[in-house]
Scaffold this motif. Structure first.
Motif, PDB file in Angstrom:
ATOM      1  N   MET A 225       0.832  -1.202   0.000  1.00 54.14           N
ATOM      2  CA  MET A 225       0.000   0.000   0.000  1.00 54.14           C
ATOM      3  C   MET A 225       0.870   1.256   0.000  1.00 54.14           C
ATOM      4  O   MET A 225       0.610   2.219  -0.723  1.00 54.14           O
ATOM      5  CB  MET A 225      -0.925   0.009   1.228  1.00 54.14           C
ATOM      6  N   MET A 226       1.930   1.242   0.819  1.00 58.24           N
ATOM      7  CA  MET A 226       2.773   2.425   0.933  1.00 58.24           C
ATOM      8  C   MET A 226       3.698   2.596  -0.265  1.00 58.24           C
ATOM      9  O   MET A 226       3.996   3.720  -0.681  1.00 58.24           O
ATOM     10  CB  MET A 226       3.595   2.362   2.222  1.00 58.24           C
ATOM     11  N   THR A 227       4.160   1.489  -0.846  1.00 55.39           N
ATOM     12  CA  THR A 227       5.071   1.608  -1.985  1.00 55.39           C
ATOM     13  C   THR A 227       4.324   1.840  -3.297  1.00 55.39           C
ATOM     14  O   THR A 227       4.759   2.639  -4.128  1.00 55.39           O
ATOM     15  CB  THR A 227       5.946   0.347  -2.113  1.00 55.39           C
ATOM     16  N   GLU A 228       3.198   1.183  -3.487  1.00 55.93           N
ATOM     17  CA  GLU A 228       2.475   1.271  -4.751  1.00 55.93           C
ATOM     18  C   GLU A 228       1.484   2.434  -4.793  1.00 55.93           C
ATOM     19  O   GLU A 228       1.197   2.967  -5.871  1.00 55.93           O
ATOM     20  CB  GLU A 228       1.713  -0.041  -5.015  1.00 55.93           C
ATOM     21  N   VAL A 229       0.940   2.835  -3.652  1.00 58.28           N
ATOM     22  CA  VAL A 229      -0.092   3.880  -3.619  1.00 58.28           C
ATOM     23  C   VAL A 229       0.470   5.201  -3.098  1.00 58.28           C
ATOM     24  O   VAL A 229       0.341   6.245  -3.734  1.00 58.28           O
ATOM     25  CB  VAL A 229      -1.296   3.445  -2.757  1.00 58.28           C
ATOM     26  N   ALA A 230       1.095   5.170  -1.925  1.00 55.08           N
ATOM     27  CA  ALA A 230       1.597   6.408  -1.327  1.00 55.08           C
ATOM     28  C   ALA A 230       2.860   6.919  -2.002  1.00 55.08           C
ATOM     29  O   ALA A 230       3.173   8.109  -1.913  1.00 55.08           O
ATOM     30  CB  ALA A 230       1.845   6.198   0.168  1.00 55.08           C
ATOM     31  N   GLY A 231       3.599   6.005  -2.639  1.00 60.03           N
ATOM     32  CA  GLY A 231       4.810   6.430  -3.341  1.00 60.03           C
ATOM     33  C   GLY A 231       6.072   6.361  -2.514  1.00 60.03           C
ATOM     34  O   GLY A 231       7.103   6.920  -2.901  1.00 60.03           O
ATOM     35  N   TYR A 232       6.048   5.683  -1.389  1.00 62.95           N
ATOM     36  CA  TYR A 232       7.251   5.521  -0.576  1.00 62.95           C
ATOM     37  C   TYR A 232       8.183   4.481  -1.213  1.00 62.95           C
ATOM     38  O   TYR A 232       7.733   3.588  -1.952  1.00 62.95           O
ATOM     39  CB  TYR A 232       6.887   5.053   0.832  1.00 62.95           C
ATOM     40  N   SER A 233       9.472   4.586  -0.906  1.00 59.30           N
ATOM     41  CA  SER A 233      10.420   3.574  -1.348  1.00 59.30           C
ATOM     42  C   SER A 233      10.297   2.346  -0.459  1.00 59.30           C
ATOM     43  O   SER A 233       9.724   2.407   0.632  1.00 59.30           O
ATOM     44  CB  SER A 233      11.850   4.112  -1.274  1.00 59.30           C
ATOM     45  N   GLU A 234      10.863   1.244  -0.909  1.00 58.39           N
ATOM     46  CA  GLU A 234      10.802   0.015  -0.118  1.00 58.39           C
ATOM     47  C   GLU A 234      11.489   0.197   1.223  1.00 58.39           C
ATOM     48  O   GLU A 234      11.031  -0.301   2.257  1.00 58.39           O
ATOM     49  CB  GLU A 234      11.458  -1.132  -0.892  1.00 58.39           C
ATOM     50  N   GLY A 235      12.606   0.939   1.238  1.00 59.23           N
ATOM     51  CA  GLY A 235      13.329   1.161   2.481  1.00 59.23           C
ATOM     52  C   GLY A 235      12.540   1.971   3.494  1.00 59.23           C
ATOM     53  O   GLY A 235      12.758   1.847   4.709  1.00 59.23           O
ATOM     54  N   ALA A 236      11.622   2.812   3.022  1.00 61.02           N
ATOM     55  CA  ALA A 236      10.834   3.648   3.933  1.00 61.02           C
ATOM     56  C   ALA A 236       9.828   2.844   4.737  1.00 61.02           C
ATOM     57  O   ALA A 236       9.341   3.315   5.771  1.00 61.02           O
ATOM     58  CB  ALA A 236      10.107   4.736   3.144  1.00 61.02           C
ATOM     59  N   VAL A 237       9.522   1.633   4.280  1.00 56.30           N
ATOM     60  CA  VAL A 237       8.562   0.798   5.005  1.00 56.30           C
ATOM     61  C   VAL A 237       9.043   0.548   6.433  1.00 56.30           C
ATOM     62  O   VAL A 237       8.251   0.469   7.371  1.00 56.30           O
ATOM     63  CB  VAL A 237       8.338  -0.534   4.257  1.00 56.30           C
ATOM     64  N   THR A 238      10.360   0.446   6.600  1.00 56.21           N
ATOM     65  CA  THR A 238      10.920   0.242   7.941  1.00 56.21           C
ATOM     66  C   THR A 238      10.485   1.348   8.889  1.00 56.21           C
ATOM     67  O   THR A 238      10.021   1.093  10.007  1.00 56.21           O
ATOM     68  CB  THR A 238      12.458   0.207   7.873  1.00 56.21           C
ATOM     69  N   TRP A 239      10.604   2.599   8.460  1.00 55.92           N
ATOM     70  CA  TRP A 239      10.262   3.721   9.324  1.00 55.92           C
ATOM     71  C   TRP A 239       8.758   3.881   9.486  1.00 55.92           C
ATOM     72  O   TRP A 239       8.290   4.351  10.533  1.00 55.92           O
ATOM     73  CB  TRP A 239      10.887   5.003   8.769  1.00 55.92           C
ATOM     74  N   LEU A 240       8.021   3.480   8.489  1.00 53.94           N
ATOM     75  CA  LEU A 240       6.567   3.501   8.638  1.00 53.94           C
ATOM     76  C   LEU A 240       6.115   2.497   9.690  1.00 53.94           C
ATOM     77  O   LEU A 240       5.171   2.748  10.456  1.00 53.94           O
ATOM     78  CB  LEU A 240       5.894   3.213   7.294  1.00 53.94           C
ATOM     79  N   LEU A 241       6.798   1.354   9.759  1.00 47.25           N
ATOM     80  CA  LEU A 241       6.484   0.369  10.795  1.00 47.25           C
ATOM     81  C   LEU A 241       6.886   0.880  12.182  1.00 47.25           C
ATOM     82  O   LEU A 241       6.265   0.533  13.187  1.00 47.25           O
ATOM     83  CB  LEU A 241       7.188  -0.959  10.493  1.00 47.25           C
ATOM     84  N   VAL A 242       7.937   1.719  12.231  1.00 44.28           N
ATOM     85  CA  VAL A 242       8.286   2.353  13.494  1.00 44.28           C
ATOM     86  C   VAL A 242       7.136   3.240  13.961  1.00 44.28           C
ATOM     87  O   VAL A 242       6.757   3.234  15.138  1.00 44.28           O
ATOM     88  CB  VAL A 242       9.572   3.199  13.348  1.00 44.28           C
ATOM     89  N   LEU A 243       6.560   4.002  13.027  1.00 39.40           N
ATOM     90  CA  LEU A 243       5.428   4.865  13.364  1.00 39.40           C
ATOM     91  C   LEU A 243       4.245   4.041  13.866  1.00 39.40           C
ATOM     92  O   LEU A 243       3.567   4.419  14.825  1.00 39.40           O
ATOM     93  CB  LEU A 243       5.020   5.698  12.156  1.00 39.40           C
ATOM     94  N   PHE A 244       3.996   2.914  13.222  1.00 36.91           N
ATOM     95  CA  PHE A 244       2.920   2.040  13.684  1.00 36.91           C
ATOM     96  C   PHE A 244       3.207   1.543  15.090  1.00 36.91           C
ATOM     97  O   PHE A 244       2.320   1.502  15.951  1.00 36.91           O
ATOM     98  CB  PHE A 244       2.774   0.860  12.722  1.00 36.91           C
TER      99      PHE A 244
END
Length: 423
Positions: A225-244
């Motif tokens: 969802m974050m890489t294909e829709v929001a436009g984040y890079s794959e590496g940014a998923v790590t920090w998004l999970l930190v936010l979660f």
């Protein structure tokens, strides 16, 4: 809070890491095995269903041994499952490892909740339970993002090998810090099953299934969802999970602080807010900053329901909380499995990676409806007894009524009746 709660939190940290790290690694695992992301999502569903099955079965088995020894055995099983996942040559073996690890999950949190509640005074039970679950939330701030980063850099197998090592640390912590307690006497399976005759116990578990299921509908597919829709890079998923994880941590603190004071109002606010945020997430997912804010709110509102729902089950399961507590942990994961499956269905049907958010919003709204129904039944019960001329309300009924909205009192539970509270 007793130091023994730290040992339980360490075990919860390991379990939380393995449960949630799969979200950030799902695309990598799918690519490695040559399967689709919805197919790899079965690793989430399989883990959740393993918790549902393992929670009651292992808890019944655990009634024959001391709770400390059972907690140690469960962590050993957890280590074995993660080692199997790390070495799995194909998706089938990987799924087997996930299920083996998941069998320990429900019983650990179920038995751990009872142990935590016994270690403190009655008015601090929700706070003690929340302290144990802090390990789970901290795992999402530290363990999950670090595990995702390591998995993307060194391979996902390395992540699961490290998780197995975390489980070993948790096992040693329990052996060292949790006080030895005798096997519970006078408790039989028939007595434990009687708790499920209470409709309030069943309603609380249904709220658990639907409420936290709403969270997993969105979070299971957060990486695509974050890489294909929001436009984040794959590496940014790590920090998004930190936010979660930060959201979960804050929600756990909120739930632990207010569940002992205003349990039902807290559930109304958390479930209602969760339904709204998940519905909005469908739109917010198209904007980077707003998507990040939504992730924090989903974690906070979703996990704010955990201490109050677990406490409500303990309070309502008069005299026999162990099995009910473990089954309620299974209910969390039944909701996870249901939501992950439904989320995969709407994606596979072509509705896009944001569609699971709508699934989650509907599940959370249904949980809110059950909470309102539960409170209405609870208010009606004492009034009905008096109207029928049955005389003074029984102690059990009064205890149940005291659990109603706005009350700070709870029914006398098993831990309070049989084990002197320790401050």
């Amino acid at each position: 809070m007793p130091l023994a709660l730290l040992a339980l939190a360490v075990g919860a940290f390991g379990i939380g890491t393995t449960e949630f790290v799969i979200m950030g690694l799902l695309p990598d695992i799918a690519a490695d095995y040559g399967v689709s992301i919805p197919a790899a999502g079965l690793l989430v569903t399989g883990y959740a269903l393993g918790v549902v099955v393992g929670a009651p079965l292992l808890t019944v088995f655990g009634a024959k041994v001391s709770r400390k020894r059972m907690l140690m055995l469960l962590m050993g099983l957890f280590v074995l499952g993660n080692l199997l996942s790390a070495l799995a040559p194909n998706l089938g073996v990987m799924l087997t490892g996930r299920v083996v690890a998941s069998l320990a999950h429900g019983s650990f949190f179920g038995i751990g909740s009872v142990v935590a509640a016994e270690l403190v005074a009655p008015e601090k039970k929700a706070g003690a339970i929340a302290t144990m679950f802090t390990g789970l939330t901290v795992a999402n701030i530290v363990g999950v993002p670090l595990g995702t980063f390591i998995g993307q850099a060194l391979g996902w197998r390395t992540t699961f090998a490290i998780v197995a090592a975390l489980g070993l640390v948790g096992l040693l912590g329990i052996a060292k810090l949790v006080p030895a307690t005798p096997r519970p006497e006078g408790t039989r399976l028939r007595g434990e099953l009687k708790a499920f005759r209470n409709p309030q116990v069943l309603l609380a578990m249904a709220m658990t299934v639907l409420g936290f299921g709403g969270v997993f509908a969105a979070i299971t597919y957060i990486a695509p969802m974050m890489t294909e829709v929001a436009g984040y890079s794959e590496g940014a998923v790590t920090w998004l999970l930190v936010l979660f994880g930060v959201g979960m941590f804050l929600g756990n603190l909120l739930g632990g602080r207010y569940a002992d004071r205003a349990l039902m109002p807290l559930l109304y606010a958390a479930l209602g807010g969760l339904a709204v945020v998940l519905a909005l997430f469908t739109v917010l997912a198209h904007h980077k900053v707003l998507a990040a804010v939504a992730i924090v709110l989903v974690g906070a509102l979703g996990f704010a329901t955990v201490p109050p729902l677990q406490k409500r089950v303990l309070d309502q399961a008069h005299g026999a909380p162990t099995l009910a507590s473990a089954v309620n942990i299974g209910a969390f994961n039944l909701g996870n499995a249901l939501a992950a499956w439904l989320g995969g269905l709407v994606i596979a049907a072509g509705f896009g990676y944001t569609a699971p958010n709508w699934v989650g919003a509907l599940l959370a709204a249904a949980a809110l409806g059950l909470a309102l129904w539960s409170a209405a039944l609870e208010r009606r019960a004492p009034a009905s007894a008096e109207a029928l001329g049955s005389g003074p309300v029984s102690a059990e009924t009064a205890g149940s009524a005291a659990n109603g909205p706005g009350s700070g009192r709870t029914a006398v539970g098993y831990a309070e009746a049989r084990v002197p509270a320790r401050r």
